[in-house]
Design a protein around this motif. Structure first.
Motif, mmCIF file in Angstrom:
data_model
loop_
_atom_site.group_PDB
_atom_site.id
_atom_site.type_symbol
_atom_site.label_atom_id
_atom_site.label_comp_id
_atom_site.label_asym_id
_atom_site.label_seq_id
_atom_site.Cartn_x
_atom_site.Cartn_y
_atom_site.Cartn_z
ATOM 1 N N LEU A 219 0.840 -1.190 0.000
ATOM 2 C CA LEU A 219 0.000 0.000 0.000
ATOM 3 C C LEU A 219 0.878 1.243 0.000
ATOM 4 C CD1 LEU A 219 -2.621 -1.062 2.706
ATOM 5 C CD2 LEU A 219 -2.793 -1.312 0.229
ATOM 6 N N HIS A 220 0.516 2.194 -0.848
ATOM 7 C CA HIS A 220 1.259 3.456 -0.939
ATOM 8 C C HIS A 220 0.352 4.621 -0.568
ATOM 9 C CE1 HIS A 220 3.671 6.784 -2.482
ATOM 10 N NE2 HIS A 220 2.606 7.173 -3.165
ATOM 11 N N GLY A 221 0.930 5.594 0.089
ATOM 12 C CA GLY A 221 0.248 6.834 0.442
ATOM 13 C C GLY A 221 1.270 7.797 1.004
ATOM 14 N N LYS A 222 0.806 8.913 1.519
ATOM 15 C CA LYS A 222 1.731 9.855 2.143
ATOM 16 C C LYS A 222 2.384 9.202 3.354
ATOM 17 C CE LYS A 222 -0.602 14.113 0.705
ATOM 18 N NZ LYS A 222 -1.271 15.357 1.155
ATOM 19 N N PRO A 223 3.658 9.505 3.614
ATOM 20 C CA PRO A 223 4.355 8.870 4.751
ATOM 21 C C PRO A 223 3.613 9.090 6.061
ATOM 22 C CG PRO A 223 5.908 10.070 3.361
ATOM 23 C CD PRO A 223 4.540 10.431 2.865
#
Length: 393
Positions: A219-223
């Motif tokens: 899953l990718h998103g803002k840190p």
């Protein structure tokens, strides 16, 4: 003249050096600050001089569906989306679950790939089986930009995590026998940024090794934004969830704590009114009238500083243990003095703010309750605060 080597001898020496260099092994490619190692590929054909030719006619070009085996440089064409969370599900992740994962708050991109463990000479390695074209953006930019990594995967070779290479003293370019399986060539090593993952192989190799299909979730998103609770709920009991950006999250928490604990130098105002007003600025959303009301209830603005029967001290009646965590140096004299109003009042603002006093009426009432565990106390403070607001409007 007899001491000089003959022309024939010199040529033989040069040829010998070239042979040793070719046999010596792989090359090391330095990209930015990351080291990406690739094993030297065997020579497939002799190099010949190519003369410029006219572009072939379209009616002579035959379309082909053959898979790409050699990747080009990534460059601007590859926009990396590093994974923030890696999870291993107890079974194949369904399309419905995958869509639900992608819809979680703060998730911008989701991927599901095959995964499995192999043993090499009794040593277990955790591998992901990926499509090199699709997975390229999930790796750090220096790795995504290195064609040899993705060409190696397309050829059915192993790309090992750099830490795994060091840990097990693996040799770049060597062939390794998988226990009960095929031989794999370690063609490249790189820092993949996937905690617990020892390397990558292609989807085809993963299938030949019997990997579990569609169990690894990225899953990718803002840190620091994707919560693991929702991921666990969707994947069910037995899912393993790893927060890959845990270090940056810890840094963010430390920065927030430092910001909360950073004292506002109120100096030494000439009146309690000015002191309450200056101290309230350390907590956006907190009215100075609340500080003034607490100061009135606790010590009548410094005229009864205690100690109280419970052991509270100073004009804002802090317990020493609480002061240790929330006390501040408000006047900049180098010490946080529980007895000094110039430290105690901004210390009270700090304590209230840490409990949410600046985040609306309900949070404010709860923060005042934390100051003294009584709802009667809360109502009394709020009543006095309203009176101060009318008086000094």
């Amino acid at each position: 003249m007899s001491g000089l080597p003959s022309l024939r001898a010199v040529l033989l020496m040069v040829l010998g050096v070239l042979v040793v260099t070719a046999v010596a092994g792989g090359v090391v490619v330095l990209v930015g600050d990351d080291l990406v190692r690739t094993a030297q590929e065997p020579v497939r054909r002799p190099i010949t001089r190519v003369t410029p030719e006219a572009a072939p006619r379209l009616d002579k070009l035959v379309p082909t569906t053959a898979p790409v085996k050699d990747f080009g440089q990534g460059g601007p064409g590859v926009t990396v989306t590093p994974p923030r969370v890696l999870a291993i599900a107890p079974g194949t992740v369904s399309r419905r679950t995958r869509l639900a994962l992608g819809a979680l708050r703060h998730v911008q991109k989701a991927a599901v790939v095959d995964a499995g463990a192999v043993k090499v000479s009794g040593t277990s390695l955790n591998l992901l089986a990926v499509d090199p074209a699709d997975f390229r953006s999930w790796t750090p930019q220096p790795v995504a930009d290195q064609p040899a990594v993705w060409s190696a995967l397309a050829r059915g070779e192993l790309v090992a995590e750099a830490g795994t290479m060091r840990k097990y003293s693996m040799i770049l370019g060597a062939m390794y026998q998988v226990d009960g399986g095929p031989r794999l060539r370690v063609a490249a090593s790189a820092t993949l940024g996937l905690s617990g993952v020892d390397g990558l192989v292609s989807v085809e190799v993963g299938r030949s090794l019997g990997f579990a299909k569609g169990v690894a979730v990225l899953l990718h998103g803002k840190p620091g934004t994707i919560g693991e609770t929702g991921v666990r709920k969707l994947l069910g009991k037995g899912a393993q969830v790893v927060v890959l950006d845990a270090a940056s999250r810890a840094q963010q928490r430390r920065r927030q704590q430092q910001q909360q604990q950073q004292p506002v130098n109120v100096g030494r105002p000439g009146s309690y009114l000015e002191l309450y007003q200056a101290a309230a600025t350390r907590c956006p959303g907190l009215s100075w009238t609340v500080l003034a009301a607490i100061g009135q209830v606790e010590s009548s603005h410094g005229r009864n500083n205690g100690p109280s029967s419970a052991g509270a001290l100073g004009p804002m009646q802090f317990m020493p243990a609480t002061w240790k965590h929330y006390g501040v140096d408000g006047d900049g004299d180098g010490k946080a003095d529980i007895w000094s109003p110039y430290d105690a009042v901004p210390g009270a603002a700090n304590y209230l703010c840490a409990n949410g006093a600046g985040k609306g009426p309900e949070k404010l009432r709860k923060a005042i309750w934390f100051y003294n565990h009584s709802w009667d106390y809360v109502n009394k403070v709020m009543g006095i605060a309203e009176a101060y607001a009318r008086t000094y409007a």
